[in-house]
Enzyme design. Structure first.
Site, PDB file in Angstrom:
ATOM      1  N   ASP A  13       0.833  -1.205   0.000  1.00 54.93           N
ATOM      2  CA  ASP A  13       0.000   0.000   0.000  1.00 54.93           C
ATOM      3  C   ASP A  13       0.870   1.259   0.000  1.00 54.93           C
ATOM      4  O   ASP A  13       0.587   2.236  -0.692  1.00 54.93           O
ATOM      5  CB  ASP A  13      -0.924  -0.027   1.223  1.00 54.93           C
ATOM      6  CG  ASP A  13      -1.984   1.055   1.183  1.00 54.93           C
ATOM      7  OD1 ASP A  13      -2.400   1.430   0.073  1.00 54.93           O
ATOM      8  OD2 ASP A  13      -2.402   1.517   2.262  1.00 54.93           O
ATOM      9  N   ARG A  37     -10.444   9.983 -11.868  1.00 57.15           N
ATOM     10  CA  ARG A  37      -9.680  10.170 -10.625  1.00 57.15           C
ATOM     11  C   ARG A  37      -8.891   8.932 -10.230  1.00 57.15           C
ATOM     12  O   ARG A  37      -8.156   8.955  -9.257  1.00 57.15           O
ATOM     13  CB  ARG A  37     -10.652  10.497  -9.481  1.00 57.15           C
ATOM     14  CG  ARG A  37     -11.223  11.891  -9.526  1.00 57.15           C
ATOM     15  CD  ARG A  37     -12.379  12.000  -8.528  1.00 57.15           C
ATOM     16  NE  ARG A  37     -11.962  11.631  -7.192  1.00 57.15           N
ATOM     17  CZ  ARG A  37     -12.812  11.323  -6.203  1.00 57.15           C
ATOM     18  NH1 ARG A  37     -14.112  11.353  -6.404  1.00 57.15           N
ATOM     19  NH2 ARG A  37     -12.366  10.992  -5.016  1.00 57.15           N
ATOM     20  N   LYS A  38      -9.092   7.834 -10.947  1.00 56.26           N
ATOM     21  CA  LYS A  38      -8.536   6.560 -10.489  1.00 56.26           C
ATOM     22  C   LYS A  38      -7.211   6.226 -11.182  1.00 56.26           C
ATOM     23  O   LYS A  38      -7.092   6.342 -12.392  1.00 56.26           O
ATOM     24  CB  LYS A  38      -9.531   5.421 -10.748  1.00 56.26           C
ATOM     25  CG  LYS A  38     -10.796   5.541  -9.897  1.00 56.26           C
ATOM     26  CD  LYS A  38     -11.845   4.529 -10.292  1.00 56.26           C
ATOM     27  CE  LYS A  38     -12.428   4.836 -11.648  1.00 56.26           C
ATOM     28  NZ  LYS A  38     -13.551   3.949 -12.027  1.00 56.26           N
TER      29      LYS A  38
HETATM   30  C1  LIG Z   1       0.796  12.385  -0.009  1.00 57.41           C
HETATM   31  C2  LIG Z   1       1.359  11.188   0.462  1.00 57.41           C
HETATM   32  C3  LIG Z   1       2.786  10.934   0.037  1.00 57.41           C
HETATM   33  C4  LIG Z   1       3.513   9.894   0.780  1.00 57.41           C
HETATM   34  C5  LIG Z   1       3.144   8.520   0.367  1.00 57.41           C
HETATM   35  C6  LIG Z   1       2.144   7.928   1.252  1.00 57.41           C
HETATM   36  C7  LIG Z   1       2.052   6.467   1.028  1.00 57.41           C
HETATM   37  C8  LIG Z   1       1.012   5.870   1.866  1.00 57.41           C
HETATM   38  C9  LIG Z   1      -0.250   5.692   1.106  1.00 57.41           C
HETATM   39  C10 LIG Z   1      -1.262   5.050   1.988  1.00 57.41           C
HETATM   40  C11 LIG Z   1      -2.599   5.156   1.354  1.00 57.41           C
HETATM   41  C12 LIG Z   1      -3.678   4.701   2.288  1.00 57.41           C
HETATM   42  O1  LIG Z   1      -3.501   3.785   3.024  1.00 57.41           O
HETATM   43  S1  LIG Z   1      -5.095   5.559   2.289  1.00 57.41           S
HETATM   44  C13 LIG Z   1      -5.993   4.861   3.626  1.00 57.41           C
HETATM   45  C14 LIG Z   1      -6.863   3.721   3.217  1.00 57.41           C
HETATM   46  N1  LIG Z   1      -7.928   4.218   2.308  1.00 57.41           N
HETATM   47  C15 LIG Z   1      -8.973   4.848   2.834  1.00 57.41           C
HETATM   48  O2  LIG Z   1      -9.155   5.026   4.013  1.00 57.41           O
HETATM   49  C16 LIG Z   1      -9.950   5.322   1.777  1.00 57.41           C
HETATM   50  C17 LIG Z   1     -11.359   5.279   2.284  1.00 57.41           C
HETATM   51  N2  LIG Z   1     -12.260   5.550   1.158  1.00 57.41           N
HETATM   52  C18 LIG Z   1     -12.517   6.812   0.794  1.00 57.41           C
HETATM   53  O3  LIG Z   1     -12.075   7.778   1.460  1.00 57.41           O
HETATM   54  C19 LIG Z   1     -13.376   6.991  -0.390  1.00 57.41           C
HETATM   55  O4  LIG Z   1     -14.137   5.815  -0.647  1.00 57.41           O
HETATM   56  C20 LIG Z   1     -12.542   7.359  -1.666  1.00 57.41           C
HETATM   57  C21 LIG Z   1     -11.786   8.680  -1.425  1.00 57.41           C
HETATM   58  C22 LIG Z   1     -11.545   6.263  -2.033  1.00 57.41           C
HETATM   59  C23 LIG Z   1     -13.517   7.529  -2.821  1.00 57.41           C
HETATM   60  O5  LIG Z   1     -14.608   8.278  -2.350  1.00 57.41           O
HETATM   61  P1  LIG Z   1     -15.182   9.534  -3.127  1.00 57.41           P
HETATM   62  O6  LIG Z   1     -14.130  10.605  -3.181  1.00 57.41           O
HETATM   63  O7  LIG Z   1     -16.495   9.887  -2.505  1.00 57.41           O
HETATM   64  O8  LIG Z   1     -15.375   9.047  -4.617  1.00 57.41           O
HETATM   65  P2  LIG Z   1     -16.359   7.944  -5.232  1.00 57.41           P
HETATM   66  O9  LIG Z   1     -17.254   8.700  -6.162  1.00 57.41           O
HETATM   67  O10 LIG Z   1     -16.969   7.055  -4.212  1.00 57.41           O
HETATM   68  O11 LIG Z   1     -15.319   7.070  -6.070  1.00 57.41           O
HETATM   69  C24 LIG Z   1     -14.529   7.664  -7.089  1.00 57.41           C
HETATM   70  C25 LIG Z   1     -14.322   6.618  -8.156  1.00 57.41           C
HETATM   71  O12 LIG Z   1     -13.603   5.508  -7.578  1.00 57.41           O
HETATM   72  C26 LIG Z   1     -14.385   4.309  -7.686  1.00 57.41           C
HETATM   73  N3  LIG Z   1     -14.189   3.533  -6.472  1.00 57.41           N
HETATM   74  C27 LIG Z   1     -14.301   3.925  -5.202  1.00 57.41           C
HETATM   75  N4  LIG Z   1     -14.033   2.934  -4.357  1.00 57.41           N
HETATM   76  C28 LIG Z   1     -13.726   1.860  -5.110  1.00 57.41           C
HETATM   77  C29 LIG Z   1     -13.364   0.506  -4.829  1.00 57.41           C
HETATM   78  N5  LIG Z   1     -13.237   0.076  -3.583  1.00 57.41           N
HETATM   79  N6  LIG Z   1     -13.110  -0.296  -5.862  1.00 57.41           N
HETATM   80  C30 LIG Z   1     -13.218   0.122  -7.133  1.00 57.41           C
HETATM   81  N7  LIG Z   1     -13.551   1.388  -7.467  1.00 57.41           N
HETATM   82  C31 LIG Z   1     -13.817   2.242  -6.473  1.00 57.41           C
HETATM   83  C32 LIG Z   1     -15.817   4.777  -7.844  1.00 57.41           C
HETATM   84  O13 LIG Z   1     -16.607   3.818  -8.522  1.00 57.41           O
HETATM   85  C33 LIG Z   1     -15.620   6.015  -8.677  1.00 57.41           C
HETATM   86  O14 LIG Z   1     -15.385   5.650 -10.021  1.00 57.41           O
HETATM   87  P3  LIG Z   1     -15.966   6.511 -11.233  1.00 57.41           P
HETATM   88  O15 LIG Z   1     -17.447   6.601 -11.019  1.00 57.41           O
HETATM   89  O16 LIG Z   1     -15.285   7.872 -11.116  1.00 57.41           O
HETATM   90  O17 LIG Z   1     -15.568   5.774 -12.446  1.00 57.41           O
END
Ligand SMILES: CCCCCCCCCCCC(=O)SCCNC(=O)CCNC(=O)[C@H](O)C(C)(C)COP(=O)(O)OP(=O)(O)OC[C@H]1O[C@@H](n2cnc3c(N)ncnc32)[C@H](O)[C@@H]1OP(=O)(O)O
Length: 262
Positions: free
Chosen positions: A131, A176-177
């Protein structure tokens, strides 16, 4: 800690070698580091295709406008892979990106705190490094992201203390993906440890402000390479919005502290 958020600081770069690194970790670091700089026939040093990404225990350094954001949030925004005090006990890793191929490789040495099955790395720790690498890669390519999806297939266990390579590649971007694939292999490539795919979703605020007047995306992870051909003006937009957003968060936090301390 300074009470003034803009105070310059020199954070530790965790991607540089330390005493806990094994000779294999050191060797691979040097191998990829050497690819970051090439020497011409005339002896001149030029940039290679690879770039080492510095890494800090704060998470915002590479976001668009991250230099500023990381100063604003230096006492707050932590990334847990970089917050295990004992060197070599947790995640020792360094990430290199290839600008031309849009690939990324991480040299990862797993410490004793990451044990799952006896003598082997915990599956959650493996997912964590995947991740982190794919998240860093997507951030580099597209800007600040959240992981929306991560699918992991564990093929063979990773011995604790060993060094492995984590390869990330860009499959496609769609709105956005950012779709990425990832493989964790032994350092000679002969053994597949883990395979994964992931979808990183650009933060909505950045996405909303990252379109040029001609409708072209202006997303830029580090503002210097992947989108170097894009306009300086376009780069300013998400940067400014990011800083504004983080200012609001910072002020909100200060207010919260004021109210909870009374
Ligand atoms: C700076 C650091 C540097 C330093 C580097 C840092 C490295 C570390 C990185 C760690 C990263 C993490 O662990 S992050 C932490 C873990 N992740 C989270 O907690 C995320 C929780 N989920 C969310 O916050 C939300 O669901 C989002 C932001 C992902 C999406 O929500 P949203 O913004 O309301 O958008 P939404 O319309 O729902 O989705 C946007 C598009 O993505 C698709 N989509 C959404 N979820 C999914 C899914 N699970 N599987 C498939 N597709 C999906 C939708 O169909 C849509 O496609 P379309 O209709 O547009 O086609």
């Amino acid at each position: 800690m300074s009470p003034w958020p803009f105070t310059p600081s020199q954070p530790r770069d965790y991607s540089l070698p330390n005493a806990s690194w094994s000779s294999e970790m050191q060797r691979l670091y040097e191998h990829y580091n050497n690819l970051c700089e090439m020497e011409t026939e005339g002896g001149e040093k030029i940039k290679g295709a690879w770039r080492r990404l510095p890494s800090y225990n704060r998470s915002l350094k590479y976001a668009t406008g991250g230099q500023c954001l990381s100063k604003l949030l230096q006492g707050k925004a932590r990334i847990f892979t970089r917050n295990i005090e004992e060197q070599g006990a947790g995640f020792e890793y360094v990430v290199f990106v290839n600008k031309q191929e849009k690939t990324c490789v991480c040299v990862f040495q797993a410490g004793h705190l990451l044990e799952g099955p006896p003598g082997h790395v915990h599956g959650g720790a493996i997912a964590t490094i995947i991740d982190s690498v794919t998240g860093t890669h997507a951030t580099y390519l597209s800007g600040p992201v959240m992981t929306a999806n991560l699918t992991v297939n564990y093929r063979s266990p990773i011995p604790l203390g060993s060094v492995v390579l984590v390869h990330s590649s860009l499959d496609k971007t769609e709105g956005r993906k950012t779709f990425l694939s990832c493989q964790v292999t032994s350092t000679d490539g002969s053994k597949m440890h883990t395979e994964a795919t992931g979808i990183a979703c650009l933060c909505p605020l950045v996405w909303a402000t990252s379109w040029d007047s001609d409708g072209q995306s202006s997303r830029c992870g580090d503002g210097s390479s992947y989108c170097s051909e894009r306009t300086a003006e376009a780069k300013q937009s998400p940067w400014a919005v990011g800083v504004l957003f983080e200012c609001i968060l910072f002020l909100n936090d200060q207010f919260s502290k004021t109210f909870t301390s009374h």
